[in-house]
Motif scaffolding. Structure first.
Motif, PDB file in Angstrom:
ATOM      1  N   ILE A   1      32.830  44.844  32.051  1.00  0.00           N
ATOM      2  CA  ILE A   1      34.000  45.571  31.580  1.00  0.00           C
ATOM      3  C   ILE A   1      35.189  44.633  31.618  1.00  0.00           C
ATOM      4  N   GLY A   2      35.883  44.509  30.506  1.00  0.00           N
ATOM      5  CA  GLY A   2      36.973  43.574  30.362  1.00  0.00           C
ATOM      6  C   GLY A   2      38.344  44.206  30.548  1.00  0.00           C
ATOM      7  N   PRO A   3      39.306  43.700  29.765  1.00  0.00           N
ATOM      8  CA  PRO A   3      39.121  42.798  28.626  1.00  0.00           C
ATOM      9  C   PRO A   3      38.728  41.375  29.026  1.00  0.00           C
ATOM     10  N   LYS A   4      38.017  40.716  28.137  1.00  0.00           N
ATOM     11  CA  LYS A   4      37.422  39.411  28.425  1.00  0.00           C
ATOM     12  C   LYS A   4      38.460  38.391  28.862  1.00  0.00           C
ATOM     13  N   GLU A   5      39.654  38.451  28.250  1.00  0.00           N
ATOM     14  CA  GLU A   5      40.673  37.446  28.558  1.00  0.00           C
ATOM     15  C   GLU A   5      41.221  37.580  29.980  1.00  0.00           C
ATOM     16  N   ASP A   6      40.909  38.670  30.649  1.00  0.00           N
ATOM     17  CA  ASP A   6      41.381  38.857  32.023  1.00  0.00           C
ATOM     18  C   ASP A   6      40.397  38.332  33.062  1.00  0.00           C
ATOM     19  N   PHE A   7      39.269  37.766  32.601  1.00  0.00           N
ATOM     20  CA  PHE A   7      38.234  37.308  33.517  1.00  0.00           C
ATOM     21  C   PHE A   7      37.756  35.908  33.161  1.00  0.00           C
ATOM     22  N   PHE A   8      37.200  35.227  34.145  1.00  0.00           N
ATOM     23  CA  PHE A   8      36.571  33.928  33.933  1.00  0.00           C
ATOM     24  C   PHE A   8      35.238  33.933  34.671  1.00  0.00           C
ATOM     25  N   HIS A   9      34.306  33.102  34.227  1.00  0.00           N
ATOM     26  CA  HIS A   9      33.010  33.025  34.899  1.00  0.00           C
ATOM     27  C   HIS A   9      33.020  31.841  35.850  1.00  0.00           C
ATOM     28  N   CYS A  10      32.834  32.131  37.137  1.00  0.00           N
ATOM     29  CA  CYS A  10      32.735  31.068  38.146  1.00  0.00           C
ATOM     30  C   CYS A  10      31.276  30.609  38.167  1.00  0.00           C
ATOM     31  N   SER A  11      31.038  29.384  37.778  1.00  0.00           N
ATOM     32  CA  SER A  11      29.661  28.887  37.661  1.00  0.00           C
ATOM     33  C   SER A  11      28.973  28.762  39.020  1.00  0.00           C
ATOM     34  N   LYS A  12      29.736  28.514  40.081  1.00  0.00           N
ATOM     35  CA  LYS A  12      29.118  28.366  41.402  1.00  0.00           C
ATOM     36  C   LYS A  12      28.792  29.740  42.000  1.00  0.00           C
ATOM     37  N   CYS A  13      29.751  30.667  41.938  1.00  0.00           N
ATOM     38  CA  CYS A  13      29.493  32.026  42.431  1.00  0.00           C
ATOM     39  C   CYS A  13      28.545  32.769  41.497  1.00  0.00           C
ATOM     40  N   ASN A  14      28.503  32.306  40.234  1.00  0.00           N
ATOM     41  CA  ASN A  14      27.647  32.902  39.203  1.00  0.00           C
ATOM     42  C   ASN A  14      28.052  34.349  38.934  1.00  0.00           C
TER      43      ASN A  14
ATOM     44  N   CYS B   1      31.528  36.824  36.982  1.00  0.00           N
ATOM     45  CA  CYS B   1      32.834  36.922  36.341  1.00  0.00           C
ATOM     46  C   CYS B   1      33.837  37.471  37.349  1.00  0.00           C
ATOM     47  N   LEU B   2      34.960  36.781  37.492  1.00  0.00           N
ATOM     48  CA  LEU B   2      35.999  37.175  38.438  1.00  0.00           C
ATOM     49  C   LEU B   2      37.335  37.294  37.718  1.00  0.00           C
ATOM     50  N   ALA B   3      38.269  38.026  38.309  1.00  0.00           N
ATOM     51  CA  ALA B   3      39.601  38.194  37.734  1.00  0.00           C
ATOM     52  C   ALA B   3      40.308  36.838  37.654  1.00  0.00           C
ATOM     53  N   MET B   4      41.118  36.654  36.619  1.00  0.00           N
ATOM     54  CA  MET B   4      41.787  35.375  36.394  1.00  0.00           C
ATOM     55  C   MET B   4      42.647  34.943  37.580  1.00  0.00           C
ATOM     56  N   ASN B   5      43.209  35.915  38.335  1.00  0.00           N
ATOM     57  CA  ASN B   5      44.058  35.525  39.465  1.00  0.00           C
ATOM     58  C   ASN B   5      43.269  34.882  40.602  1.00  0.00           C
ATOM     59  N   LEU B   6      41.923  34.907  40.501  1.00  0.00           N
ATOM     60  CA  LEU B   6      41.095  34.252  41.510  1.00  0.00           C
ATOM     61  C   LEU B   6      40.648  32.850  41.084  1.00  0.00           C
ATOM     62  N   GLN B   7      41.002  32.454  39.867  1.00  0.00           N
ATOM     63  CA  GLN B   7      40.590  31.133  39.381  1.00  0.00           C
ATOM     64  C   GLN B   7      41.284  30.047  40.199  1.00  0.00           C
ATOM     65  N   GLY B   8      40.486  29.235  40.892  1.00  0.00           N
ATOM     66  CA  GLY B   8      41.025  28.210  41.769  1.00  0.00           C
ATOM     67  C   GLY B   8      41.633  28.777  43.038  1.00  0.00           C
TER      68      GLY B   8
ATOM     69  N   VAL C   1      32.694  47.602  40.650  1.00  0.00           N
ATOM     70  CA  VAL C   1      33.370  46.302  40.691  1.00  0.00           C
ATOM     71  C   VAL C   1      33.136  45.623  42.039  1.00  0.00           C
ATOM     72  N   ALA C   2      32.940  44.304  41.997  1.00  0.00           N
ATOM     73  CA  ALA C   2      32.759  43.530  43.229  1.00  0.00           C
ATOM     74  C   ALA C   2      34.110  43.095  43.779  1.00  0.00           C
ATOM     75  N   HIS C   3      34.231  43.096  45.100  1.00  0.00           N
ATOM     76  CA  HIS C   3      35.444  42.627  45.768  1.00  0.00           C
ATOM     77  C   HIS C   3      35.123  41.322  46.490  1.00  0.00           C
ATOM     78  N   VAL C   4      35.934  40.302  46.253  1.00  0.00           N
ATOM     79  CA  VAL C   4      35.721  38.994  46.874  1.00  0.00           C
ATOM     80  C   VAL C   4      36.555  38.895  48.149  1.00  0.00           C
ATOM     81  N   LEU C   5      35.886  38.677  49.266  1.00  0.00           N
ATOM     82  CA  LEU C   5      36.585  38.524  50.542  1.00  0.00           C
ATOM     83  C   LEU C   5      37.120  37.101  50.682  1.00  0.00           C
ATOM     84  N   PRO C   6      38.105  36.875  51.543  1.00  0.00           N
ATOM     85  CA  PRO C   6      38.635  35.521  51.746  1.00  0.00           C
ATOM     86  C   PRO C   6      37.563  34.501  52.143  1.00  0.00           C
ATOM     87  N   CYS C   7      36.507  34.971  52.809  1.00  0.00           N
ATOM     88  CA  CYS C   7      35.427  34.073  53.230  1.00  0.00           C
ATOM     89  C   CYS C   7      34.487  33.734  52.079  1.00  0.00           C
ATOM     90  N   GLY C   8      34.629  34.429  50.941  1.00  0.00           N
ATOM     91  CA  GLY C   8      33.787  34.169  49.786  1.00  0.00           C
ATOM     92  C   GLY C   8      32.668  35.164  49.592  1.00  0.00           C
TER      93      GLY C   8
END
Length: 261
Positions: free
Chosen positions: A110-123, A125-132, A158-165
């Protein structure tokens, strides 16, 4: 079983929706595994002792004219719209929720697509504010939620990412915070606790220990910075000397200075 699926669809229309409790759609999926008709894979999996492979679905049945046909967005017989959104890979039919198919995840999100990026290591899609701005763990999305033990990668929650990853379902995370604040896997603080730690500083300062405990020290292990330190024992909590967190565990016995014995 097809009758049950149609009854579910009928109830949905009476309640102002098509399809089932999971998806708004105008067709039934013909399960390639058992040739039974179900509104969606989740309805199928709830009723059967096996799972429906969404990628192997070839045929659907229109809920209006009941014609069985190749999976497509419109009925070839009566032109019923099966789904505002249709993915020919996942065979997902639903109302428009700005969905998009992620080739790396292998499923629709569920998007919109431009609000998400795919993290190749976590495998995942995460919200853009989590990029880097998040801790990566290899293929973390392929692990089950440590709270409910259900799948995270293909979940509709929806998945929630904790500070520990580590990942939790968002709903599981919210329930967890009612009982505690630590990741159930690594015990790292699941949110910013700095304000609470400062409140605890004040409470410790206002609660002196009895004289026999005032010079007692204890070895602790901090769950947030993973460092060991020796601190003064206090019944309200032992504060890490390195990162100032109270998310600590006693790692040794209590000691009293020789000059106080």
């Amino acid at each position: 079983m097809a009758a049950l699926a149609r009854e579910d669809g009928a109830r949905g229309r009476e309640q102002g929706r098509r399809g089932c409790e999971h998806y708004d759609r105008g067709c039934l999926l013909k399960a390639p595994c058992c040739d039974k008709l179900y509104t969606c894979r989740l309805c199928h999996d709830n009723m059967e002792d096996h799972q429906l492979d969404r990628f192997k679905v070839k045929e659907v049945q229109c809920i209006n004219c009941e014609k069985i046909q190749h999976a497509q967005q419109f009925c070839e017989e009566c032109s019923t719209l099966f789904g505002e959104y249709y993915c020919s890979i996942c065979h997902l039919f639903d109302k428009d929720k700005k969905q998009y198919h992620c080739e790396n995840c292998g499923i629709c999100r569920i998007g919109p697509k431009e609000d998400f990026f795919h993290c190749s290591k976590c495998n995942l899609c995460l919200a853009m504010n989590l990029q880097g701005n998040h801790k990566c763990i290899e293929n973390v999305s392929r692990q089950n939620c440590p709270i409910c033990l259900e799948d995270i990668h293909t979940s509709r929650v929806v998945a929630h990412v904790l500070p520990c990853g580590h990942l939790l379902h968002r709903t599981c995370y919210e329930e967890m915070l009612k009982e505690g604040y630590r990741c159930p896997l690594c015990m790292h603080s699941a949110l910013d606790m700095s304000r609470y730690w400062r409140q605890l500083d004040d409470e410790v300062a206002q609660t002196p220990m009895p004289s026999e405990y005032q010079n007692m020290t204890v070895d602790i292990l901090c769950n947030d910075c993973n460092r060991r330190s020796t601190v003064q024992f206090h019944i309200l909590g032992m504060k890490c000397n390195i990162c100032e967190s109270y998310n600590t565990a006693q790692a040794g016995g209590c000691r009293i200075s020789l000059d106080q014995q």
